[in-house]
Write an enzyme that holds these catalytic residues in place. Structure first.
Site, mmCIF file in Angstrom:
data_model
loop_
_atom_site.group_PDB
_atom_site.id
_atom_site.type_symbol
_atom_site.label_atom_id
_atom_site.label_comp_id
_atom_site.label_asym_id
_atom_site.label_seq_id
_atom_site.Cartn_x
_atom_site.Cartn_y
_atom_site.Cartn_z
ATOM 1 N N LYS A 200 38.464 40.929 33.436
ATOM 2 C CA LYS A 200 38.785 42.228 34.022
ATOM 3 C C LYS A 200 37.481 43.003 34.174
ATOM 4 O O LYS A 200 36.790 43.275 33.200
ATOM 5 C CB LYS A 200 39.753 42.987 33.122
ATOM 6 C CG LYS A 200 40.072 44.381 33.642
ATOM 7 C CD LYS A 200 41.134 45.069 32.815
ATOM 8 C CE LYS A 200 41.386 46.477 33.337
ATOM 9 N NZ LYS A 200 42.375 47.187 32.512
ATOM 10 N N LYS A 255 40.817 40.063 37.640
ATOM 11 C CA LYS A 255 41.166 41.370 38.197
ATOM 12 C C LYS A 255 39.908 42.167 38.456
ATOM 13 O O LYS A 255 39.070 42.221 37.558
ATOM 14 C CB LYS A 255 42.055 42.097 37.186
ATOM 15 C CG LYS A 255 42.392 43.517 37.541
ATOM 16 C CD LYS A 255 43.127 44.176 36.410
ATOM 17 C CE LYS A 255 43.327 45.637 36.788
ATOM 18 N NZ LYS A 255 43.744 46.422 35.677
HETATM 19 C C1 PBG Z 1 44.898 49.677 31.937
HETATM 20 C C2 PBG Z 1 44.967 49.126 33.300
HETATM 21 C C3 PBG Z 1 44.274 49.521 34.459
HETATM 22 C C4 PBG Z 1 44.785 48.757 35.498
HETATM 23 C C5 PBG Z 1 45.723 47.897 34.960
HETATM 24 N N1 PBG Z 1 45.802 48.122 33.594
HETATM 25 C C6 PBG Z 1 43.302 50.606 34.665
HETATM 26 C C7 PBG Z 1 41.946 50.523 34.085
HETATM 27 O O1 PBG Z 1 41.568 49.582 33.395
HETATM 28 O O2 PBG Z 1 41.231 51.486 34.318
HETATM 29 C C8 PBG Z 1 44.389 48.872 36.952
HETATM 30 C C9 PBG Z 1 45.430 48.438 37.916
HETATM 31 C C10 PBG Z 1 45.204 48.861 39.318
HETATM 32 O O3 PBG Z 1 44.191 49.465 39.683
HETATM 33 O O4 PBG Z 1 46.096 48.583 40.115
HETATM 34 N N2 PBG Z 1 43.762 49.428 31.222
#
Ligand code: PBG
Length: 332
Positions: A200, A255
């Site tokens: 991520k 992601k």
């Molecule tokens: C929580 C989380 C996030 C997303 C999914 N889980 C936000 C982040 O990490 O700031 C992003 C999902 C999206 O942008 O569609 N940590």
């Protein structure tokens, strides 16, 4: 007039001549059963509050979820990814692991509506903390990795008890998959799978999500670069995946998706585990904005995008386009 060249060449067009031939030689397909639809759940009754930067998406109260479940079933989309918006935020993100919190309520509502729907639940503290970080802050304002693990594990067990089908940690703390696995096993949930947000990235493509979940980081380090990955790194993604595999993740994830198709491809080659890719909020917002201007053919763009993510190697695609895509896929 030249009717033949002397140099032999391939007539690759032969198998493109009709829809039937193209259908036979097509290498990648998208099936609604491979899509996951994210849902934002909020307290209250009768709430469908539109999210401005994500046209077509809304924060829903739990009573609205039966309707969603019914619609998803009709479309052949069989999985959702749940995010909760708490009544109040605090330093320790307490509603994130409260048994009567918004997420357990939503899990029950969805399972009541359709016991066969796969309810995947995001585990993270950022939606619940007043500082907006994904873990606890220490005295210096840094995210305290090991102290956060304990709270994330509590959240996972709470969601498991409420009936979640998959636990999906997105916090990017080190050792979280193992910590959640141990806590789930100790609580008798050894059969519950973990979908790890393994690679991520610290991405600007999460902007609209942070509006939806009101979860932008506010204190300490003003962003998430201290725990989410540097967009410049691909080899490091393989280390993250290997660590999560060693800690018994059942599904791994990359992601965002579109700017990271190379990472999806590399992770695909590195593991036999199922691989998910998250077509995130910013990717969705760009398509919606351009389509609203009439600058893009939305249907064609969405189907091409989902196909590309699958072609790169993802088995599962998490996407806000899931409902419309399922509709287009079945009528095509
Ligand atoms: C929580 C989380 C996030 C997303 C999914 N889980 C936000 C982040 O990490 O700031 C992003 C999902 C999206 O942008 O569609 N940590």
């Amino acid at each position: 007039m030249i009717t033949r060249t002397r140099t032999p060449f391939q007539r690759t067009r032969r198998t493109r001549r009709s829809a039937a031939l193209r259908g036979l030689v097509r290498e990648t397909r998208v099936d609604p059963a491979q899509l996951v639809y994210p849902l934002f759940v909020t307290h209250g009754l009768d709430v469908r509050a539109p999210i401005a930067s994500m046209p077509g998406q809304a924060r829903l109260s739990s009573d609205q979820l039966a309707r969603e479940a019914e619609e998803l079933r009709a479309l052949g989309v069989r999985a959702v990814l749940l995010f909760g918006i708490p009544v109040a935020k605090d330093a320790a993100g307490s509603e994130g692991y409260a048994a009567d919190g918004i997420v357990p309520q939503a899990i029950r509502a969805l399972k009541d509506a359709d016991p066969e729907l796969a309810v995947i639940v995001d585990v993270c503290l950022c939606e619940y903390t007043d500082h907006g970080h994904c873990g606890l802050l220490d005295a210096r304002g840094d995210v305290d990795n090991d102290a956060s693990l304990e709270l994330l594990a509590r959240a996972a067990v709470t969601y498991a008890e409420a009936g979640a089908d998959v636990i999906a940690p997105s916090d990017m703390m080190d050792g979280r998959v193992g910590a959640l696995r141990d806590a789930l096993d100790d609580a008798g949930h050894e059969t519950l799978p973990i979908m790890a947000y393994s690679a991520k990235y610290a991405s600007a493509f999460y902007g609209p999500f942070r509006e939806a979940a009101d979860s932008a980081p506010r204190m300490g380090a003003g962003d998430r670069r201290g725990y989410q990955m540097d967009p410049a790194n691909a080899r490091e993604a393989l280390r993250e995946v290997a660590a999560d595999v060693a800690e018994q993740a059942d599904i791994v994830m990359v992601k965002p998706a579109l700017a990271y198709l190379d990472v999806i491809r590399e992770v695909r080659a590195a593991t036999a585990l199922p691989l998910a890719a998250y077509n995130v909020s910013g990717e969705y917002a760009m398509v919606k904005a351009a389509a609203a201007q009439g600058w893009l053919d939305e249907r064609a763009i969405v189907l091409e995008t989902l196909t590309a993510i699958r072609r790169a190697g993802a088995d599962i695609v998490i996407t806000y386009h899931a409902k419309e895509a399922a509709r287009w896929l079945t009528e095509r």
